[in-house]
Design a protein around this motif. Sequence first.
Motif, PDB file in Angstrom:
ATOM      1  N   PRO A 132      98.003   3.950  47.348  1.00  0.00           N
ATOM      2  CA  PRO A 132      97.032   4.917  46.838  1.00  0.00           C
ATOM      3  C   PRO A 132      97.612   6.327  46.867  1.00  0.00           C
ATOM      4  N   LEU A 133      97.087   7.187  46.013  1.00  0.00           N
ATOM      5  CA  LEU A 133      97.558   8.574  45.990  1.00  0.00           C
ATOM      6  C   LEU A 133      97.174   9.297  47.265  1.00  0.00           C
ATOM      7  N   ASN A 134      95.995   8.971  47.811  1.00  0.00           N
ATOM      8  CA  ASN A 134      95.546   9.632  49.038  1.00  0.00           C
ATOM      9  C   ASN A 134      96.027   8.823  50.230  1.00  0.00           C
ATOM     10  N   THR A 135      97.292   9.049  50.587  1.00  0.00           N
ATOM     11  CA  THR A 135      97.894   8.299  51.675  1.00  0.00           C
ATOM     12  C   THR A 135      97.234   8.648  53.003  1.00  0.00           C
ATOM     13  N   PRO A 136      97.248   7.704  53.965  1.00  0.00           N
ATOM     14  CA  PRO A 136      96.566   7.954  55.237  1.00  0.00           C
ATOM     15  C   PRO A 136      97.302   8.983  56.074  1.00  0.00           C
ATOM     16  N   ASP A 137      96.537   9.728  56.852  1.00  0.00           N
ATOM     17  CA  ASP A 137      97.142  10.685  57.770  1.00  0.00           C
ATOM     18  C   ASP A 137      97.503   9.987  59.062  1.00  0.00           C
ATOM     19  N   ALA A 161      92.037   0.420  53.655  1.00  0.00           N
ATOM     20  CA  ALA A 161      92.418  -0.982  53.622  1.00  0.00           C
ATOM     21  C   ALA A 161      93.899  -1.147  53.335  1.00  0.00           C
ATOM     22  N   GLU A 162      94.439  -0.268  52.473  1.00  0.00           N
ATOM     23  CA  GLU A 162      95.835  -0.417  52.078  1.00  0.00           C
ATOM     24  C   GLU A 162      96.797  -0.141  53.227  1.00  0.00           C
ATOM     25  N   LEU A 218     113.590  -0.249  44.241  1.00  0.00           N
ATOM     26  CA  LEU A 218     113.852   0.820  45.197  1.00  0.00           C
ATOM     27  C   LEU A 218     112.711   1.829  45.215  1.00  0.00           C
ATOM     28  N   ARG A 219     112.247   2.234  44.034  1.00  0.00           N
ATOM     29  CA  ARG A 219     111.156   3.218  43.977  1.00  0.00           C
ATOM     30  C   ARG A 219     109.879   2.656  44.600  1.00  0.00           C
ATOM     31  N   THR A 220     109.616   1.366  44.332  1.00  0.00           N
ATOM     32  CA  THR A 220     108.401   0.759  44.879  1.00  0.00           C
ATOM     33  C   THR A 220     108.465   0.680  46.400  1.00  0.00           C
ATOM     34  N   VAL A 221     109.579   0.212  46.923  1.00  0.00           N
ATOM     35  CA  VAL A 221     109.738   0.119  48.382  1.00  0.00           C
ATOM     36  C   VAL A 221     109.686   1.509  49.004  1.00  0.00           C
ATOM     37  N   ARG A 222     110.331   2.459  48.369  1.00  0.00           N
ATOM     38  CA  ARG A 222     110.310   3.832  48.874  1.00  0.00           C
ATOM     39  C   ARG A 222     108.877   4.370  48.960  1.00  0.00           C
ATOM     40  N   SER A 223     108.076   4.058  47.945  1.00  0.00           N
ATOM     41  CA  SER A 223     106.690   4.544  47.931  1.00  0.00           C
ATOM     42  C   SER A 223     105.907   4.005  49.111  1.00  0.00           C
ATOM     43  N   TYR A 261     104.447   5.846  52.494  1.00  0.00           N
ATOM     44  CA  TYR A 261     103.010   5.658  52.756  1.00  0.00           C
ATOM     45  C   TYR A 261     102.786   5.208  54.201  1.00  0.00           C
ATOM     46  N   TYR A 262     103.557   4.214  54.646  1.00  0.00           N
ATOM     47  CA  TYR A 262     103.384   3.713  56.008  1.00  0.00           C
ATOM     48  C   TYR A 262     103.856   4.726  57.047  1.00  0.00           C
ATOM     49  N   LYS A 263     104.790   5.576  56.691  1.00  0.00           N
ATOM     50  CA  LYS A 263     105.213   6.613  57.635  1.00  0.00           C
ATOM     51  C   LYS A 263     104.090   7.604  57.897  1.00  0.00           C
TER      52      LYS A 263
END
Length: 558
Positions: free
Chosen positions: A69-74, A88-89, A244-249, A253-255
């Motif tokens: 999602p564009l609004n990644t979690p803090d 959820a993501e 690569l771009r997908t994994v990077r995204s 996000y998880y960071k």
Amino acid sequence: MAAQFGRRLRKGATTTAVAAVAVAALSASGAPGTPLVGDSGDPQPTGTAPSPDSGAATGNSPYYTDLPPLNTPDKPGTSTNLPVTGRAESGIPASILAAYKKAEQTIAGSDAACRLPWQLLAAIGKVESGHARGGRVDANGTTFSPILGPVLDGRGFAMIKDTDNGAYDGDSTHDRAVGPMQFIPSTWAAWGQDGNGDGRKDPNNIYDAALAAGRYLCAGSRDLSVAADLDRAVLSYNHSDAYLRTVRSWFEYYKRGTHEIPDGTGAVPPGLGGGTDPSPGSPTPSPSPSGTTKPKPSPNPSKPGGGTTTPTPKPTPKPSQTLAGVENAGTGPLTATAGDTFAERIKVRARNSLGGPLAKVSVTFIVAGDTDAAFTGGKTAVTLLTGADGTVTAPVLKAGETTGKFTVRAVATGRSLPAVTYSATVTARRADAIARTDDKELTAAPGTEFADTVEVKATYKDAIAAGVAVTATMITDAEQPAENDKGPYFKDADGKTVRTLTDLTTDADGILKLPKIYADDAEGTYKLRLTTEGGATIVIELGIEAPTASQAPEPPAV
């Protein structure tokens, strides 16, 4: 959004044809999954090297290209508006998250220079299998059924002939990517790991697969804290800039923050389902203008000729075949002495929606809490099927040396249903009798030490009582004895005077030999009390007396 699928090495595409040539050439050079950007010189592990046709850990099989999602979690504490449960993501199933973090810790201990972040494994796991179909794994981290990619037979995907005789992928003609991290068999043969210590290297086990993925990404002298090295590592895993771009995204996000969710409750990418084949190239539903979801036929690249298929809806199970829950089936109190087996066996019943018994239900029994108790074979988790009467009995449970309470949970494997929780108690080893092993008189002169050692033997129901805790105290002669402040004493590790010892335990023969006993200058008869766990007690007399004239040493001659 509807899932889109990346398919590298697809026939007829000029760019991927060039990539295929590059893959074959680079793979043949001997570097493990050498990326397109040119990370040469990485050593192969001991074992069979990946097939030149594969060129990557996954054989460049399909992957899921949904973006975060564009609004990644803090990160925790950086936003007051973030819900407690998180988006959820960003939720990662508990066993899957544990496997990623365990792999990071393991590699940090053996290859600290790689600086592998677990979030990178999470990103790849998300893209390759949706975190093992949303965390649908058993208590040991193994998927309930194999996760298999499409047949790599050259029809829409790379041509990789069988390398494992179907041992991992069930296909003795062509290879398929296997498991939550989607290794092709030839790569797994070279890089497979035993991440959960069960003595097996199983590509369908998330602990094994995550550790193998980490080792593969760290090949050579890569430092994954360096952006260029991280990119090379990801490209070595799957040769595609889009990949690569997908994994990077997802990595970024998880960071930003994640949270743990129960196993089996994670989002499942469209097409994965619960079967044995994730088939990213198979048909997936797409939203219709009215907002409802309708099946959409699409080419199936794993079928010869590229025919079309349309998913058929699954029939609704009958109430008599629908699992409503599991319940206690008459298990009594669970109590055992340390080192002994529990006399009671845990038994549960699976019931259907009508309240009747349900057979062939997978039930997982899990030992939890601060304990070293385990089922037969040292296992802390066991999965069994219910019988015709809907019941299943757990293996024999054996107490360890840790005393106190712990729990055993019985859950319907892979289902979001309430668990049955049992409380179990391990009590300390006991003795109902304790006695001296000799009858020597115990005396010492003032200011000296007792020459003879105090030795006792503890028994329980006339049998040897091994490992029983014993407390030794120098007591007064009062009606209600207390610790004495004079007379015989022990010394602690620092050489200080103490008259009570608590860290005493009988040996395998039930024998306890007390430490050395010293005498102060106060003459008299004193008492030493020994008390066991279980209440057995013995009182031993100790005497401090000056030697008689006949015992006194003669004065030196003048």
